[in-house]
Structures are given as structure tokens and as C-alpha cells.
Scaffold this active site. Structure first.
Site, PDB file in Angstrom:
ATOM      1  N   ALA A  29       0.800  -1.225   0.000  1.00 31.03           N
ATOM      2  CA  ALA A  29       0.000   0.000   0.000  1.00 31.03           C
ATOM      3  C   ALA A  29       0.830   1.270   0.000  1.00 31.03           C
ATOM      4  O   ALA A  29       0.420   2.295  -0.538  1.00 31.03           O
ATOM      5  CB  ALA A  29      -0.946  -0.004   1.205  1.00 31.03           C
ATOM      6  N   HIS A 127      -3.822  -9.865  -4.438  1.00 30.08           N
ATOM      7  CA  HIS A 127      -5.126  -9.628  -3.810  1.00 30.08           C
ATOM      8  C   HIS A 127      -6.202  -9.201  -4.804  1.00 30.08           C
ATOM      9  O   HIS A 127      -7.245  -8.682  -4.404  1.00 30.08           O
ATOM     10  CB  HIS A 127      -4.983  -8.596  -2.695  1.00 30.08           C
ATOM     11  CG  HIS A 127      -4.087  -9.045  -1.588  1.00 30.08           C
ATOM     12  ND1 HIS A 127      -3.369  -8.179  -0.785  1.00 30.08           N
ATOM     13  CD2 HIS A 127      -3.765 -10.297  -1.153  1.00 30.08           C
ATOM     14  CE1 HIS A 127      -2.666  -8.872   0.097  1.00 30.08           C
ATOM     15  NE2 HIS A 127      -2.890 -10.154  -0.111  1.00 30.08           N
ATOM     16  N   THR A 196       5.653  -1.812   1.796  1.00 30.95           N
ATOM     17  CA  THR A 196       4.855  -2.792   2.537  1.00 30.95           C
ATOM     18  C   THR A 196       5.521  -3.093   3.866  1.00 30.95           C
ATOM     19  O   THR A 196       6.751  -3.193   3.950  1.00 30.95           O
ATOM     20  CB  THR A 196       4.647  -4.099   1.743  1.00 30.95           C
ATOM     21  OG1 THR A 196       4.004  -5.065   2.598  1.00 30.95           O
ATOM     22  CG2 THR A 196       5.947  -4.672   1.236  1.00 30.95           C
TER      23      THR A 196
END
Length: 249
Positions: A29, A127, A196
Site C-alpha cells: 500500500a 489480492h 509494505t
């Protein structure tokens, strides 16, 4: 990160990239924060923002999706979708490395599609992606615009509910994507972790499959992998990638 240590780490990373023929990058992210997409665990992250009676972490679970579909989509549309976000210097730099034949794969935990928007071709999405959505009844696929412009719970013309093609808590990662990620790491000669905290498994466990020479971590905060990395840069991802190219941060 202090100036002299930062400069030394940048120089070492430049040399490692120059000497590499097969770079694999694992992103999280943090690489999309400069693009205006919040991360999960920082002080301003998604998990620190209250949303009604449920915690954000609970609301992106498979169980919550099944039991509270309307509330799930309310949260999902407000907090997980950033259709106007653009790739930043870090996304663009990785796409450039791939176009130069240096980078063989980007393994990402992100669902925002910014790597592809930047021009990266070999992106392994652990994901899933907000840009893919499918009818749970007939399997028909829908794009992000359909979800954004739909009602409380997106429906297919066949009457089936539409689910985002993203991995929710309680769901398994795609086995083919996971195996492709493992194979890419096994053939890499440089592994770079960007943005991350390596706190989410099984994604974080992928680091164990890299057997190459040089390991790098670029992340604002410390990670469990820092102690094993050859180069650690605790700074903004976009800034680091600009400096690597000789640009002003």
C-alpha cells in the site's frame, strides 16, 4: 533517513540495479500513498478511520460481505475505490525498468491497478483488482465504472450479485498467481520490497522464496525483513525512485 546514509544506500541500490538482469519487486500500500490512496496501518490509514458500528478490517472480510452486502458496498465504494488516482514516480520507475528489460515481474498486494496504468505489463496481483468484478451467478465480468454507478448492491442482468475480484479476509489467494510469484522470485537476481510492512500473510511469506544475491527494502517505517536486507531505505517510495533517476525529489 539521514542524508549521508540515504546517499550511500541510493548509490548501492543504483549499482545493484545496474548489475541486475532479473529484478522482482514486491509492492504494498505504501507505494500508492503518494498517489492519494491511504495505506492500512499507519496513523492516517484505513484501519484507523472509524466507519459506523463495524471496524474497517471486519468490513472487508468474506463473512461480512456475505452477511451485510449493502454495508459492505457502502464502505467499499467510499473507502476502497480511487478511480481518479494516477501513478506516481515509483509506479512509473518500475514500468521504466521493465521496458528496459531489467525488471521481470511486479508482485503487488495492491488492488488499485496503478502499476498497469503506469505501463507495467507483468503484474502479479496477489489480492486481485477493483477493476475486475464478476457475477456470482453467471460469471459475467464488469468494470469499475459499473460498480461505481450501480445501486446499493450491484446486480447482473441475470439477477445475480456482483462481487469485486479482490481477496477479502477469510478468502484464499489465487493459486496460479501465488505460484507465478514464487517462480519469479526463484529466478530473480535482485529483490526489492517497496511500500509494505510485510505484516500480511501469505504475501509476506513470499520473501522466503528469494534465493538471489541482493535484498532491498524501501519503506517509510521499519519492517521485519530489514534485518535480512542488504540495503534498507526508510523513506518515501516516490522520493526514492525520483532520486534513483537523478530527478529532484
Amino acid at each position: 533517513m539521514e542524508g549521508s546514509k540515504f546517499d550511500e544506500a541510493i548509490l548501492a541500490l543504483k549499482q545493484a540495479i545496474a548489475n541486475s538482469k532479473s529484478i522482482v519487486v514486491l509492492t504494498g500500500a505504501g507505494i500508492s500513498v503518494p498517489s492519494g490512496i491511504p495505506d492500512f496501518r499507519s496513523a492516517n490509514g484505513l484501519y484507523s478511520t472509524p466507519f459506523g458500528a463495524f471496524s474497517p478490517e471486519e468490513m472487508i472480510s468474506h463473512d461480512f460481505y456475505v452477511r451485510h452486502r449493502k454495508e459492505f458496498y457502502e464502505f467499499y465504494k467510499q473507502k476502497m475505490l480511487y478511480p481518479s488516482a494516477e501513478p506516481n514516480a515509483a509506479h512509473l520507475y518500475l514500468a521504466k525498468l521493465e521496458s528496459e528489460g531489467k525488471l521481470s515481474a511486479v508482485i503487488t498486494q495492491n488492488i488499485d491497478g496503478l502499476h498497469q496504468k503506469a505501463g507495467s505489463k507483468r503484474v502479479l496481483e496477489l489480492h486481485g483488482s477493483v477493476h475486475r468484478n464478476y457475477c456470482e451467478k453467471c460469471g459475467k465480468f464488469f468494470d469499475l465504472d459499473y460498480i461505481i454507478n450501480s445501486g446499493d448492491v450491484p446486480k447482473c442482468s441475470c439477477g445475480g450479485s456482483i462481487k469485486p475480484d479482490v481477496v477479502l479476509y477469510g478468502e484464499s489467494l489465487d493459486a496460479d498467481v501465488l505460484m507465478s510469484s514464487v517462480n519469479a522470485l526463484r529466478h530473480a537476481d535482485l529483490f526489492i520490497v517497496i511500500g509494505t510492512s510485510l505484516a500480511v500473510y501469505p504475501a509476506a511469506g513470499l520473501v522466503d522464496y528469494y534465493g538471489g544475491k541482493t535484498k532491498v527494502v524501501i519503506n517509510k517505517s521499519a519492517t521485519p525483513y530489514d534485518a535480512y536486507a542488504d540495503i534498507v531505505i526508510n523513506d518515501d517510495c516516490a522520493k526514492v525512485c525520483k532520486v534513483l533517476q537523478g530527478l529532484k525529489p
